[in-house]
Design an enzyme around this catalytic site. Structure first.
Site, mmCIF file in Angstrom:
data_model
loop_
_atom_site.group_PDB
_atom_site.id
_atom_site.type_symbol
_atom_site.label_atom_id
_atom_site.label_comp_id
_atom_site.label_asym_id
_atom_site.label_seq_id
_atom_site.Cartn_x
_atom_site.Cartn_y
_atom_site.Cartn_z
ATOM 1 N N ASP A 187 0.832 -1.208 0.000
ATOM 2 C CA ASP A 187 0.000 0.000 0.000
ATOM 3 C C ASP A 187 0.866 1.258 0.000
ATOM 4 O OD1 ASP A 187 0.699 -0.815 2.676
ATOM 5 O OD2 ASP A 187 -0.701 0.682 3.462
ATOM 6 N N GLU B 210 -0.080 -1.261 5.571
ATOM 7 C CA GLU B 210 1.020 -0.938 6.490
ATOM 8 C C GLU B 210 0.918 0.506 6.944
ATOM 9 O OE1 GLU B 210 5.005 0.521 7.763
ATOM 10 O OE2 GLU B 210 3.752 1.243 6.137
HETATM 11 ZN ZN LIG Z 1 6.748 2.164 4.106
#
Ligand SMILES: [Zn+2]
Length: 387
Positions: free
Chosen positions: A76, A138
């Site tokens: 992401d 994340e």
């Molecule tokens: Zn990163």
């Protein structure tokens, strides 16, 4: 040895998937799964509850041997809204030795380099498994990484070493603090300010909550480990936002507190959470519920990421020193998924191409020089894996 040109082409494909954390990463994951699957890797996809996102875990070499090395990255990227880009952020743009695009340094550049190396790895007679772990979400609290590590633990898959390719300009990072974020909502009862006892003052409860939190922030200083490499050396607590109430003469029925802590050790997370839970259960709630039985204090966990704790002997640090020729390891102020892998029992370290200074900004880029250094490191890893 894969060329920079091959890496650039793979990176161009990855950047073209607009995998902003709020959106699906499935197309990119399926794309990567096909690349690794074609090489004979064993590929597992682990979907999130909604089915719109997935983690990928793939293995080359002898799975049954256990252990091995995992190369880890998140798929992401942060949004581009309100950022002024010179070119389309989701189309790789090359200029003066740099590749521009959202995620180029954080951290699709690293993922592209590992995928460029994958055919080389697949052709080797690997003595130990080589894993690829590519996660979702994340940037919004390491949600995908937490889910992936739980899956691996359930299957008793525990790589010996985890290398996380977050941008460190290829320097070796052996420690960073964690990051835990919470929103706490206080539900009381509104009333006229002239008779405070007739309502349940949510803002007052919030202030008592924060006061306890600030006491703990002081207590944490004494818990700093000896030789802590961090600045400051202890776990910090920050009160980020406190809100509630309408006017001087109204008892606030609602209040909210946003706070975070940056733990230097996993034990501090439990220390603070247990103390706050006890304070809420034994002190704050009983007082509120004397007036209003439905009064409540609800804590939403925004994200809980353990830090990467420095180890005296770290196989990950030793390996990276051997691969890169560096003789020292550093700490960084930002959090990564490395602590999650450490929690799984891996020796973990962070080392990846590009600079954190470019991450999350407009005109994010990675230089060919950095990608080249990353390929060199990954090539050296391949040489080592056959030994
Ligand atoms: Zn990163």
């Amino acid at each position: 040895m894969p060329t920079l040109e091959q890496t650039r082409a793979i990176l161009a494909d990855l950047v073209a998937f607009p995998t902003v954390s709020s959106d699906s990463n499935l197309e990119m994951i399926v794309h990567i799964a096909a690349m690794l699957g074609d090489l004979g890797a064993h590929v597992d996809l682990f979907h999130d509850d909604g089915g719109h996102k997935a983690n990928l875990f793939a293995t080359l070499g002898p799975r049954e041997a256990g252990g091995g090395i995992v190369l880890s990255g998140h798929t992401d990227v942060v949004p581009v809204t309100d950022q002024n880009w010179a070119t389309d952020p989701f189309q790789l743009h090359e200029a003066e030795g740099r590749l521009y695009g959202r995620g180029t340094c954080d951290m699709k550049g690293f993922i592209a380099a590992t995928l460029a190396m994958a055919p080389t790895y697949a052709a080797l007679d690997l003595k130990k498994p080589l894993h690829f772990a590519f996660t979702h979400d994340e940037e919004v609290g390491c949600l995908g990484g937490q889910a992936l590590v739980a899956e691996l633990a359930a299957r008793d898959i525990r790589p010996d070493i985890a290398l996380i390719g977050e941008p460190t300009e290829m320097r070796i990072v052996e420690a960073h603090k964690g990051c835990c974020e919470y929103t706490v909502r206080f539900h009381g009862q509104e009333g006229h300010g002239s008779n405070p006892a007739a309502g349940v003052n949510a803002a007052e409860a919030a202030v008592r909550y924060v006061a306890r939190l600030m006491d703990l922030a002081e207590a944490l200083k004494a818990r700093a480990p000896e030789n802590s490499p961090f600045t400051p050396p202890w776990t910090t607590v920050n009160l980020g936002r406190i809100a509630g109430g309408h006017a001087h003469n109204v008892i606030p029925g609602r209040a909210e507190v946003d706070w975070e802590m940056r733990p230097v050790q996993a034990a501090d997370i439990a220390f603070v959470k247990d103390a706050m839970a006890t304070h809420v259960r034994d002190t704050l709630l009983p007082a509120m519920r004397q007036v209003m039985p439905e009064a409540d204090i609800l804590t939403e966990v925004i994200g809980e990421v353990a830090g990467l704790e420095p180890m005296e002997d770290s196989a990950a640090r030793t390996l990276l020193m051997e691969l890169t020729g560096q003789d020292r390891a550093e700490t960084v102020p930002f959090a990564t998924e490395a602590g999650l892998f450490q929690g799984l029992g891996c020796a973990a370290a962070v080392c990846g191409p590009g600079s954190i200074a470019q991450a999350h900004k407009a005109d994010e880029f990675i230089s060919f020089d950095q990608l080249g250094q990353c390929l060199d490191m990954l090539q050296a890893l391949g040489d080592m894996l056959t030994r």
